[in-house]
Design a protein around this motif. Structure first.
Motif, mmCIF file in Angstrom:
data_model
loop_
_atom_site.group_PDB
_atom_site.id
_atom_site.type_symbol
_atom_site.label_atom_id
_atom_site.label_comp_id
_atom_site.label_asym_id
_atom_site.label_seq_id
_atom_site.Cartn_x
_atom_site.Cartn_y
_atom_site.Cartn_z
ATOM 1 N N VAL A 303 0.833 -1.208 0.000
ATOM 2 C CA VAL A 303 0.000 0.000 0.000
ATOM 3 C C VAL A 303 0.866 1.255 0.000
ATOM 4 N N VAL A 304 1.881 1.283 0.861
ATOM 5 C CA VAL A 304 2.743 2.461 0.960
ATOM 6 C C VAL A 304 3.457 2.717 -0.362
ATOM 7 N N MET A 305 4.028 1.678 -0.950
ATOM 8 C CA MET A 305 4.778 1.863 -2.192
ATOM 9 C C MET A 305 3.885 2.329 -3.332
ATOM 10 N N MET A 306 2.681 1.836 -3.401
ATOM 11 C CA MET A 306 1.781 2.253 -4.476
ATOM 12 C C MET A 306 1.381 3.728 -4.325
ATOM 13 N N PHE A 307 1.229 4.195 -3.100
ATOM 14 C CA PHE A 307 0.899 5.605 -2.883
ATOM 15 C C PHE A 307 2.105 6.514 -3.128
ATOM 16 N N CYS A 308 3.307 5.947 -3.041
ATOM 17 C CA CYS A 308 4.517 6.773 -3.110
ATOM 18 C C CYS A 308 5.241 6.680 -4.445
ATOM 19 N N ILE A 309 4.544 6.216 -5.485
ATOM 20 C CA ILE A 309 5.122 6.261 -6.826
ATOM 21 C C ILE A 309 4.970 7.679 -7.352
ATOM 22 N N VAL A 310 6.062 8.429 -7.370
ATOM 23 C CA VAL A 310 6.035 9.846 -7.737
ATOM 24 C C VAL A 310 6.081 10.033 -9.251
ATOM 25 N N GLN A 311 6.927 9.251 -9.909
ATOM 26 C CA GLN A 311 7.085 9.370 -11.357
ATOM 27 C C GLN A 311 6.936 7.989 -12.002
ATOM 28 N N PRO A 312 5.710 7.553 -12.275
ATOM 29 C CA PRO A 312 5.488 6.202 -12.801
ATOM 30 C C PRO A 312 6.187 5.931 -14.123
ATOM 31 N N GLU A 313 6.405 6.973 -14.933
ATOM 32 C CA GLU A 313 7.068 6.771 -16.217
ATOM 33 C C GLU A 313 8.510 6.289 -16.044
ATOM 34 N N ASN A 314 9.146 6.604 -14.911
ATOM 35 C CA ASN A 314 10.524 6.167 -14.666
ATOM 36 C C ASN A 314 10.629 4.660 -14.451
ATOM 37 N N LEU A 315 9.506 4.028 -14.104
ATOM 38 C CA LEU A 315 9.520 2.597 -13.827
ATOM 39 C C LEU A 315 9.658 1.764 -15.092
ATOM 40 N N LEU A 316 9.512 2.400 -16.260
ATOM 41 C CA LEU A 316 9.687 1.667 -17.509
ATOM 42 C C LEU A 316 11.147 1.248 -17.696
ATOM 43 N N GLU A 317 12.078 2.057 -17.215
ATOM 44 C CA GLU A 317 13.503 1.724 -17.210
ATOM 45 C C GLU A 317 14.054 2.056 -15.826
ATOM 46 N N PRO A 318 13.751 1.210 -14.848
ATOM 47 C CA PRO A 318 14.082 1.538 -13.457
ATOM 48 C C PRO A 318 15.577 1.503 -13.172
ATOM 49 N N LEU A 319 15.960 2.139 -12.103
ATOM 50 C CA LEU A 319 17.342 2.211 -11.651
ATOM 51 C C LEU A 319 17.870 0.810 -11.359
ATOM 52 N N GLY A 320 18.946 0.431 -12.028
ATOM 53 C CA GLY A 320 19.530 -0.888 -11.812
ATOM 54 C C GLY A 320 18.615 -2.024 -12.185
#
Length: 530
Positions: A303-320
């Motif tokens: 629940v916390v992580m889903m509410f705290c996704i600030v820039q969803p577009e960045n998840l297409l090429e996530p860090l590492g």
């Protein structure tokens, strides 16, 4: 120590049932064997005081590490329903896994044994099929755990590589980097399970606090730093479907994979039955306690992580390559913070691999004792000083490292190995529950510590239905149209495992024997009913 004497006058009326009646902690212990085994009992060969309730709770909880592993599995399901399905699918998957946990807790309480579900199969199977079904269950259990450990080594290694990218953005990870790290993880797991076994219980208890403390740390920082937060509509309602499949229902089922994988391997505690006092009590306590911890902590962090996704577009090429690290980075652009989170995941997944080696080695060792491998003597050897199945520990780590060579193959090959674990566990988990239902649950000891009572039949049926559904769904490609790159080859690998198992059966069928019921030397037994 000689086995207790038997009394012909103590007939139970149930063919093939053997009960050892004793008292341990005020609870009458009953253990069941199978027809044709006579009065033979396997004396505990391992250290029967090595683990206790809290150590095993730490082992079981860390094996799946649900609140952290659910975040690690985000990379597989980003476009499968988005935040709403990630949340609702987690709830559904954990509920369904709970049916399996309850079924196993009852069987583990009734028939504690290091062979776990393999022994349960030998107890419950009809005489005509007893030997073959017991063998099939045992080897498919081994396949499932081997495939899980293969993924465990690589998952922890991938987070190490991700840390390298965080420290040095110009660093380009290579497959051989990940493989060599997996080899290192395997060496650590062998060391912690052999020469460092003295600190293993302390480490296992520590990880109970480590995981929960880490979850608390991560959610507090993310909640404090992430702005703006997602709306309730985005988290719970707005579905994101990038799979290509038109059916929302199918996409929902595909989205259950992370939750099912996060609350998995409920049988690990059963395989430590020879090293756990009062196994008929501790097995259900550990199973249910770990399940509840996994559900509660996992639900909070999802629940916390889903509410705290600030820039969803960045998840297409996530860090590492790790979405959870990208979420943390977007919440607070601080390298020290994200490296700390990465270290938490590395340490947790490395210890999870250590624990999987513990359980897998006991399964292999027990199976070898029954003659399940051509080279029985070497695998079944127990070191007399440490009372550890040293060769089985080395063997399981070595085999998994060899499978990790698939890191150099196309990604769909390795993904097929992961997915095939579901098929193997269908055989392993499903067979004893189906046999229990076929006997209408009449074979269970009446004085068992944990009983499902009048709800047992329904729970067992729905547990089997869930396993059948999961096996079909998790073999479906996660995206459409289907190509060589996104094809789900799990069913092919799973059937290959079945084929190899049947070939091995042709070699060992004359020498294989069903597991003997355990006779725990430290228990004070009064009499045995045959």
């Amino acid at each position: 120590m000689a086995a207790p004497s038997t009394s012909p006058s103590d007939q139970t009326g149930d063919s093939g049932k053997l009960a050892i009646d004793g008292v341990k902690g005020g609870f009458p212990l009953e253990t069941v064997s199978t027809t044709g085994m006579g009065e033979q009992h396997a004396i505990t060969e391992l250290d029967d005081r090595r683990f206790n309730l809290w150590v095993m709770l730490g082992v079981q909880y860390t094996t799946s590490a649900a609140p952290l592993s659910i975040c690690g599995f985000m990379q597989f399901t980003l476009g499968i329903g988005g935040s709403p399905f990630f949340f609702w699918c987690f709830l559904a998957a954990v509920f369904c896994q709970g049916l399996l946990v309850l079924s196993f807790a009852e069987l583990g309480s009734s028939f504690p044994h290091a062979a776990g579900q393999t022994y349960w199969t030998s107890v419950l199977a009809p005489p005509k099929w007893k030997k073959f079904l017991t063998y099939l269950n045992g080897i498919m259990t081994i396949w499932g755990w081997i495939f899980s450990l293969t993924g465990g080594y690589l998952l922890s290694s991938q987070f190490v590589v991700a840390g390298g990218v965080i420290i040095n953005p110009s660093y380009v990870p290579k497959n051989w980097h990940v493989f060599l790290l997996a080899v290192g993880m395997s060496l650590i797991s062998v060391a912690i399970n052999t020469v460092l076994i003295g600190i293993y219980p302390l480490v296992s208890k520590f990880y109970l606090f480590w995981i929960n403390g880490s979850v608390l740390y991560i959610i507090i920082v993310v909640l404090a730093k992430a702005h703006p937060k997602s709306s309730g509509t985005t988290v719970f309602i707005d579905i994101v479907n990038h799979t290509g499949w038109d059916s929302t229902g199918l996409v929902f089922l595909l989205g259950m994979l992370p939750g099912a994988a996060a609350v998995s391997l409920p049988d690990s505690v059963t395989h430590m039955a020879e090293e756990l006092p009062d196994p008929q009590r501790r097995i259900p306590q550990v199973m249910i306690g770990s399940y509840l911890l996994s559900y509660l902590a996992g639900l909070v962090i999802v629940v916390v992580m889903m509410f705290c996704i600030v820039q969803p577009e960045n998840l297409l090429e996530p860090l590492g390559g790790q979405p959870i690290l990208q979420i943390c980075w977007d919440a607070w652009n601080n390298k020290g913070w994200v490296i700390t989170v990465d270290i938490i995941f590395i340490a947790t997944f490395a210890q999870a691999a250590n624990n999987i080696v513990t359980a897998t080695s006991r399964i292999i060792w027990s199976f070898a004792k029954s003659g399940g491998f051509p080279f029985v003597g070497w695998v079944a050897h127990v070191d007399t000083k440490s009372r550890l199945p040293f060769n089985a520990i080395v063997l399981c780590a070595t085999v998994c490292v060899l499978f990790d060579l698939l890191e150099f193959a196309p990604s769909y090959v390795l993904n097929a190995v992961y997915g095939s674990a579901v098929i193997c566990f269908l055989f392993s988990y499903g067979i004893p529950i189906v046999l229990l239902l076929m006997q209408q649950r009449q074979c269970l000891p009446k004085a068992r510590y944990f009983s499902l009572g009048k709800f047992g039949f329904v729970i067992n049926i729905f547990a089997v239905c869930w396993m059948l559904l999961a096996t079909v769904v998790f073999c479906i490609p996660s995206s459409y149209p289907v190509t060589n790159d996104n094809m789900n080859w799990a069913s092919v690998v799973g059937m290959a495992a079945v084929a190899l198992s049947l070939l091995n059966w042709l070699v060992v069928r004359k020498t294989y024997k069903i597991p003997e019921p355990l006779y725990f030397e430290h228990l004070q037994t009064s009499n045995v009913h045959v």
